[in-house]
Enzyme design. Structure first.
Site, short mmCIF file in Angstrom:
data_model
loop_
_atom_site.label_atom_id
_atom_site.label_comp_id
_atom_site.label_asym_id
_atom_site.label_seq_id
_atom_site.Cartn_x
_atom_site.Cartn_y
_atom_site.Cartn_z
N GLU A 79 -15.19 -15.24 33.16
CA GLU A 79 -15.10 -16.56 33.79
C GLU A 79 -14.27 -16.51 35.09
O GLU A 79 -13.21 -15.91 35.14
CB GLU A 79 -14.46 -17.57 32.82
CG GLU A 79 -15.27 -17.79 31.55
CD GLU A 79 -16.61 -18.46 31.80
OE1 GLU A 79 -16.85 -18.97 32.91
OE2 GLU A 79 -17.44 -18.45 30.86
N ARG A 113 -19.22 -31.82 24.43
CA ARG A 113 -20.63 -32.01 24.03
C ARG A 113 -20.74 -32.32 22.54
O ARG A 113 -21.60 -33.08 22.10
CB ARG A 113 -21.39 -30.72 24.36
CG ARG A 113 -22.82 -30.66 23.94
CD ARG A 113 -23.44 -29.32 24.39
NE ARG A 113 -22.83 -28.15 23.76
CZ ARG A 113 -23.17 -27.66 22.57
NH1 ARG A 113 -24.15 -28.23 21.88
NH2 ARG A 113 -22.57 -26.59 22.07
N CYS A 128 -12.97 -23.93 25.21
CA CYS A 128 -12.70 -22.68 25.94
C CYS A 128 -12.17 -22.96 27.34
O CYS A 128 -11.20 -22.33 27.79
CB CYS A 128 -13.95 -21.80 26.00
SG CYS A 128 -14.31 -21.02 24.41
N HIS A 165 -16.28 -15.07 27.97
CA HIS A 165 -17.20 -15.60 26.96
C HIS A 165 -18.13 -14.48 26.48
O HIS A 165 -18.55 -13.63 27.27
CB HIS A 165 -18.05 -16.74 27.54
CG HIS A 165 -17.51 -18.09 27.29
ND1 HIS A 165 -17.14 -18.96 28.30
CD2 HIS A 165 -17.28 -18.78 26.12
CE1 HIS A 165 -16.71 -20.10 27.77
NE2 HIS A 165 -16.78 -20.01 26.45
N1 PCA Z 1 -16.37 -21.35 22.23
C1 PCA Z 1 -16.18 -22.74 22.60
C2 PCA Z 1 -14.86 -23.12 22.01
C3 PCA Z 1 -14.52 -22.05 21.03
C4 PCA Z 1 -15.46 -20.97 21.31
O1 PCA Z 1 -15.44 -19.85 20.80
C5 PCA Z 1 -16.30 -22.98 24.09
O2 PCA Z 1 -16.99 -22.22 24.77
O3 PCA Z 1 -15.71 -23.93 24.58
#
Ligand code: PCA
Length: 258
Positions: free
Chosen positions: A80, A90, A143, A166
């Protein structure tokens, strides 16, 4: 200030597992680049996740913090670039909270950039045969909340670096989401253990978190170790100080899920 904090999340959204925790827990107790690695699980709850993160920062005072989260539907490891100062959920979090258009830090900057060398990480991973790309949005769910909160906290910790990655579904999750991409936990683990110029991980390599190679002080084979040793400790900390009115819609598969 020493050591590495790496975080993963508890499952959310009806999933039985969260791939981020499945990989992060494997690194707990490792010694990478001579630095101890501590893994912590964060609740998938607005507010509580940052309480837990900040407690870990206070406890460990890490030189590097890497937060990992699941992004179901993404096709590769996404590093990111930026976290924005908004919660816009969401779906409800694990406590049923669903903030809409709420600032994470009232009066805080509109966004923080990752202080990790995001493109170098992507290049390194691709060179090792691991699909990866830069992501321009961490979403607006927990996140992004954690990435923003992390960088907001690190502004007071001179020299400490941090960022967010991610990862896709695990194969067993994707089996319940036909057509969605997945990545094996071993591949994600290899991503965290692979650095530019390092030998490719052995096919048989299935290290647990106390594997021998983790005990080696040098860090030629570890992304985390490489970050600790090859990147100037002075953080490339930048913040966007102007408010951005952009409401750009998510248009790519990579942007689809939080
Ligand atoms: N993914 C979510 C929150 C926790 C996770 O593992 C996100 O992308 O916000």
């Amino acid at each position: 200030m020493a050591g590495v904090l790496i975080t993963g999340f508890e499952p959310f959204g009806g999933e039985a597992v969260n791939p981020s925790w499945e990989v992060v827990k494997r690194l707990d107790g490792a010694i990478i680049g001579g630095q101890p690695v501590a893994a912590r699980q964060l609740p998938c709850v607005f507010g509580d996740a940052l309480t837990a993160l900040n407690a870990a920062l206070d406890e460990l005072d890490p030189v590097l913090t890497l937060a990992i989260g699941q992004a179901g539907g993404r096709v590769d490891i996404t590093v990111e670039r930026v976290a924005i100062n908004v919660d816009d959920a969401r779906i409800p979090d694990n406590k049923g909270l669903q903030p809409i258009d709420v600032p994470i830090a009232a009066g805080g900057p509109a966004a923080y950039f990752s202080t990790l060398p995001i493109k170098a990480i992507v290049t390194a991973l691709r060179s090792r045969g691991i699909p990866a790309s830069v992501s321009q949005t961490a979403g607006t769910f927990v996140c992004n909340h954690v990435m923003y909160g992390l960088l907001h906290s690190l502004r007071h910790r001179s020299g400490a670096k941090g960022g967010f990655i991610h990862i896709p579904y695990l194969p067993e999750q994707a089996a319940a989401h036909p057509g969605e991409a997945s990545m094996a936990v071993e591949t994600v683990q290899a991503a965290l253990e692979t650095a530019p110029g390092a030998p490719a991980p052995k096919a048989s390599h299935t290290c647990g978190h106390h594997g021998d190679h983790h005990s080696q002080g040098a860090s030629p084979g570890h992304t985390l170790g490489w970050l600790l040793t090859a990147v100037p400790v002075a953080a490339i900390r930048r913040s966007i100080t102007r408010r951005c009115g952009c409401r750009t819609a998510s248009t790519t598969a990579a942007d689809r899920r939080p």
